[in-house]
Write an enzyme that holds these catalytic residues in place. Structure first.
Site, PDB file in Angstrom:
ATOM      1  CE  LYS A 281      -0.493  -1.988  -5.211  1.00  0.00           C
ATOM      2  NZ  LYS A 281      -1.574  -2.871  -4.778  1.00  0.00           N
TER       3      LYS A 281
ATOM      4  CG  HIS B 266       3.982  11.029  13.397  1.00  0.00           C
ATOM      5  ND1 HIS B 266       5.052  10.664  12.618  1.00  0.00           N
ATOM      6  CD2 HIS B 266       2.977  10.178  13.059  1.00  0.00           C
ATOM      7  CE1 HIS B 266       4.696   9.640  11.846  1.00  0.00           C
ATOM      8  NE2 HIS B 266       3.450   9.326  12.094  1.00  0.00           N
TER       9      HIS B 266
ATOM     10  CE  LYS C 136       2.342  15.253   8.015  1.00  0.00           C
ATOM     11  NZ  LYS C 136       1.139  15.050   7.233  1.00  0.00           N
TER      12      LYS C 136
ATOM     13  CG  ASP D 294       8.351  11.104  12.249  1.00  0.00           C
ATOM     14  OD1 ASP D 294       7.439  11.737  11.686  1.00  0.00           O
ATOM     15  OD2 ASP D 294       8.321  10.805  13.452  1.00  0.00           O
ATOM     16  CG  HIS D 295       4.356  10.689   7.304  1.00  0.00           C
ATOM     17  ND1 HIS D 295       3.977   9.867   8.322  1.00  0.00           N
ATOM     18  CD2 HIS D 295       3.289  11.485   7.067  1.00  0.00           C
ATOM     19  CE1 HIS D 295       2.733  10.157   8.674  1.00  0.00           C
ATOM     20  NE2 HIS D 295       2.282  11.137   7.929  1.00  0.00           N
TER      21      HIS D 295
ATOM     22  CG  ASP E 273      -2.131   0.675   1.084  1.00  0.00           C
ATOM     23  OD1 ASP E 273      -2.743   0.495   0.009  1.00  0.00           O
ATOM     24  OD2 ASP E 273      -2.504   1.440   1.997  1.00  0.00           O
TER      25      ASP E 273
HETATM   26  C1  BG6 Z   1       0.748   7.384  10.548  1.00  0.00           C
HETATM   27  C2  BG6 Z   1      -0.060   6.613  11.551  1.00  0.00           C
HETATM   28  O1  BG6 Z   1       2.108   7.340  10.880  1.00  0.00           O
HETATM   29  O2  BG6 Z   1       0.311   8.739  10.529  1.00  0.00           O
HETATM   30  C3  BG6 Z   1      -1.542   6.695  11.208  1.00  0.00           C
HETATM   31  O3  BG6 Z   1       0.353   5.253  11.548  1.00  0.00           O
HETATM   32  C4  BG6 Z   1      -1.973   8.126  11.082  1.00  0.00           C
HETATM   33  O4  BG6 Z   1      -2.329   6.035  12.196  1.00  0.00           O
HETATM   34  C5  BG6 Z   1      -1.055   8.891  10.150  1.00  0.00           C
HETATM   35  O5  BG6 Z   1      -3.301   8.129  10.561  1.00  0.00           O
HETATM   36  C6  BG6 Z   1      -1.374  10.368  10.158  1.00  0.00           C
HETATM   37  O6  BG6 Z   1      -0.612  11.015   9.180  1.00  0.00           O
HETATM   38  P1  BG6 Z   1      -1.089  12.367   8.534  1.00  0.00           P
HETATM   39  O7  BG6 Z   1       0.004  12.740   7.603  1.00  0.00           O
HETATM   40  O8  BG6 Z   1      -2.403  12.093   7.842  1.00  0.00           O
HETATM   41  O9  BG6 Z   1      -1.292  13.344   9.653  1.00  0.00           O
END
Ligand code: BG6
Length: 500
Positions: free
Chosen positions: A35, A259, A201, A196-197, A32
Site C-alpha cells: 500500500k 543500507h 534513492k 535494498d531501498h 503495508d
Molecule cells: C528500513 C528499516 O529498511 O529502513 C527501518 O527496516 C528504517 O527500520 C527504514 O526506519 C529507514 O528508511 P528511510 O528511507 O526512511 O531512511
C-alpha cells in the site's frame, strides 16, 4: 536482455523505454509495503509510460477480498501515498491490469489454482510467459514460497522469470547462505532482485556518476586529499509497532548490514569511466573484499552500540526503548550503531570511514560527508575549517561544498556553503526506480549475492561480540545526537561528527 521499444506516454510526459509484456505476481498484496510503496510506484511508472503495453498484476493475499475491494484498496493507497495526485481519467485503465487472488502460501493447492489463474490472464491479454514474482512477505515465507513455485511448475516457462525479495536477507552469515542456496535452486542469480531501498534513492544512484563528469571532484577524490568519510542515517522514529522484528534484529541487522554498507560501497566506487552493471557489481564486490575485517576481540575498539532512553522529541516526552510496546524490559538490543571502517585498496587506504545509524535521534538525516585534509596554516587562529563535500540523501537531496570565507572586517574565517538542492516534487520514489529496473531486467541497483554474503561476513564477528555482550550498550536520550562514546570514537583520530 529484455525487449525495449517505444511506448505511448500519458499527458506529454517524455517518452521512455518500456519492457516486455509480463505477469507481475505480488505476494502480500494487502500488506503495508504494497500500500505505501508498491502501488504508488506502479501508478507513477504507469503515468510516465514506463509500463509494458500488456501487463497482468495478480495480487495475492489470504483475506477474502473481491476484485472491487482490491481496486478500492489500491485507489486508497494511491490517494494516501502517491507523489502524484490520482488522475481519475487514467485510474480505470491503470486498475484494469490488477486482479486479486485469494491465496494460502502454505497450501499446495493454492499454487495449482494460481497457476491456472495466471495462465488464463496470459491468454486473455496475449501475454507471453514472462513472470515476475515479488515476495513482499514475512522473511520466514520466502523459502517455502520459492520452493512451492518451483514444485507447482509455475517457474517452468517459455519466457523469462524473475524474483524480487525484500530485506532482511537472512539474519546472519549462515542463514543468508542457506536462503541463497535455496533460492538459487529455482532462480539464477541474474533472475534474483534483492531490494535494498537505499539503492533506489535518487541521490544514491547519483553517486555512481558524481565523479566522472566533474573534473574538480575527480581531482579531489583520492587519498592525498580526503581525510575521512562520514556516513549517517539517523532517524527520529522509535521502534513503533515493529518490536517483534526489531528487538531481534537491532540497528546492526536492520540498517548496517544492508543500507549502510551499500552506502559505503557506493561512496567508495571509484571509476573515471562509465561502467556497465556487471562492472559496478564487480567493483562493489572488490570493495567489500577490501573492507578490513574487525575481529571479535577488536569490536569494542571500533564499534559503539547504544540504546535510546526516555527523552523528548519535538518538545514531547517519549519513552525509552525498554518501555516500548512488546520490548522486553531486559532487552539489550541496539538501536544505535557507530563504527570505524577501513577499505584497504589503493584509493582508500588509510582513510577512515565512519558510519552511524540510530533511532530516536535529534533529526532525520541520511547523508555522506567527505572531509578534506585541512592544511591551512592559520586554521587554528583564524577558524578555518576543513572543506566538506556534503551529499544529502534524505529528507533533502542536495550536494554542498563547505568553504572558508572572510567576512568584511572580520579577522576570522566563516564557513560558507555552495549548495545545490534538487526539487523533491519531481524526484521519483526509490521504489519507482527499483521496480522499473527489475521489470526491465536491470540489476545495477540491487544487492547482488556477493555483496550480501561479504556484508554478512564482515558483520558476523560484530554480531557475535554483541551476542556475547562483549561491549557496553551505551544509553542515549531520545532526541539527542546519540551516545557520547560515538563522539569519542572520532575524537581518538582527531575528527568529530559534522552536524552541518
Ligand atoms: C528500513 C528499516 O529498511 O529502513 C527501518 O527496516 C528504517 O527500520 C527504514 O526506519 C529507514 O528508511 P528511510 O528511507 O526512511 O531512511
Amino acid at each position: 536482455m529484455d525487449r525495449k521499444d517505444e511506448h505511448n506516454t500519458i499527458d506529454g510526459i517524455d517518452s521512455v523505454e518500456t519492457m516486455d509484456d509480463m505477469t507481475f505476481v505480488l505476494f502480500g498484496a494487502s500488506g503495508d509495503l504494497a500500500k505505501r510503496k508498491i502501488y504508488p510506484a506502479l501508478y507513477n511508472l504507469f503515468i510516465e509510460g514506463k509500463m509494458p503495453s500488456s501487463l497482468s498484476v495478480v495480487g495475492l493475499g489470504r483475506r477474502k477480498y473481491s476484485q472491487e475491494d482490491f481496486h478500492s484498496i489500491i485507489k486508497e493507497s494511491l490517494e494516501s501515498f502517491s507523489r502524484r495526485d490520482v488522475d481519475s481519467s487514467h485510474l480505470d485503465e491503470f486498475l484494469e491490469s490488477f486482479r486479486y487472488f485469494i491465496f494460502d502460501a502454505m497450501e499446495p493447492q493454492s499454487y495449482q489454482d494460481l497457476k491456472a489463474f495466471i495462465e488464463e490472464r496470459e491468454a486473455e491479454k496475449s501475454i507471453p510467459e514472462n513472470r515476475l514474482f515479488y515476495l513482499s512477505v514475512a522473511p520466514s515465507l520466502v523459502e517455502p514460497i520459492t520452493e512451492s513455485l518451483h514444485k507447482s511448475g509455475m517457474t517452468e516457462l517459455d519466457g523469462w522469470k524473475k524474483l524480487i525479495v525484500e530485506k532482511p536477507f537472512g539474519s546472519d552469515l549462515h542463514s543468508a547462505r542457506h536462503l541463497n542456496q535455496e533460492l538459487t535452486k529455482v532462480f539464477d542469480e541474474e533472475e534474483i532482485f534483492r531490494i535494498d531501498h537505499y539503492l533506489g534513492k535518487p541521490m544514491v544512484q547519483n553517486l555512481e556518476s558524481l565523479i566522472r563528469p566533474n573534473p574538480i571532484l575527480k581531482s579531489l577524490w583520492n587519498h592525498e586529499q580526503i581525510a575521512s568519510v562520514q556516513i549517517t542515517a539517523s532517524e527520529t522514529v522509535g521502534v513503533g509497532t515493529r518490536a517483534g522484528y526489531y528487538d531481534k534484529s537491532g540497528a546492526i541487522r536492520d540498517m548496517v548490514q544492508n543500507h549502510l554498507l551499500q552506502l559505503v560501497m557506493m561512496t567508495a566506487l571509484h571509476h573515471p569511466e562509465k561502467l556497465s552493471a556487471k562492472q559496478i557489481e564487480e567493483k562493489k564486490t572488490k570493495i567489500m573484499e577490501a573492507l578490513r575485517p574487525i575481529d571479535k576481540d577488536d569490536v569494542a575498539t571500533h564499534v559503539v552500540r547504544g540504546q535510546y532512553e526516555a527523552g523528548e522529541m519535538d518538545a514531547q516526552a517519549v519513552v525509552g526503548y525498554k518501555d516500548e510496546k512488546d520490548v522486553e524490559e531486559t532487552s539489550n538490543n541496539d538501536t544505535y550503531f557507530a563504527a570505524r571502517l577501513y577499505i584497504d585498496n589503493e584509493y582508500w587506504k588509510g582513510i577512515p570511514f565512519y558510519i552511524r545509524t540510530g533511532k530516536r535521534m535529534e533529526k532525520k538525516s541520511t547523508r555522506i560527508i567527505i572531509e578534506f585534509k585541512n592544511e591551512v596554516q592559520e586554521a587554528d587562529s583564524q577558524g578555518a575549517m576543513s572543506n566538506l563535500l556534503i551529499i544529502e540523501i534524505n529528507p533533502n537531496e542536495s550536494v554542498g561544498l563547505r568553504i572558508n570565507l572572510k567576512d568584511d572586517g572580520n579577522e576570522k574565517f566563516e564557513p560558507a556553503y555552495i549548495n545545490f538542492s534538487k526539487n523533491l516534487d519531481q524526484q521519483p520514489e526509490a521504489y519507482e526506480n527499483l521496480l522499473n529496473d527489475a521489470m526491465a531486467g536491470n540489476s545495477t541497483y540491487f544487492a547482488h549475492w556477493n555483496e550480501v554474503e561479504l556484508s554478512w561476513k564482515w558483520i558476523q564477528p560484530i554480531l557475535e561480540a554483541f551476542e556475547a555482550d562483549e561491549l557496553p550498550l551505551h544509553g542515549y536520550n531520545a532526541g539527542s545526537r546519540g551516545p557520547e562514546a560515538a563522539e569519542k570514537l572520532l575524537n581518538e583520530d582527531g575528527f568529530t561528527w559534522w552536524e552541518v
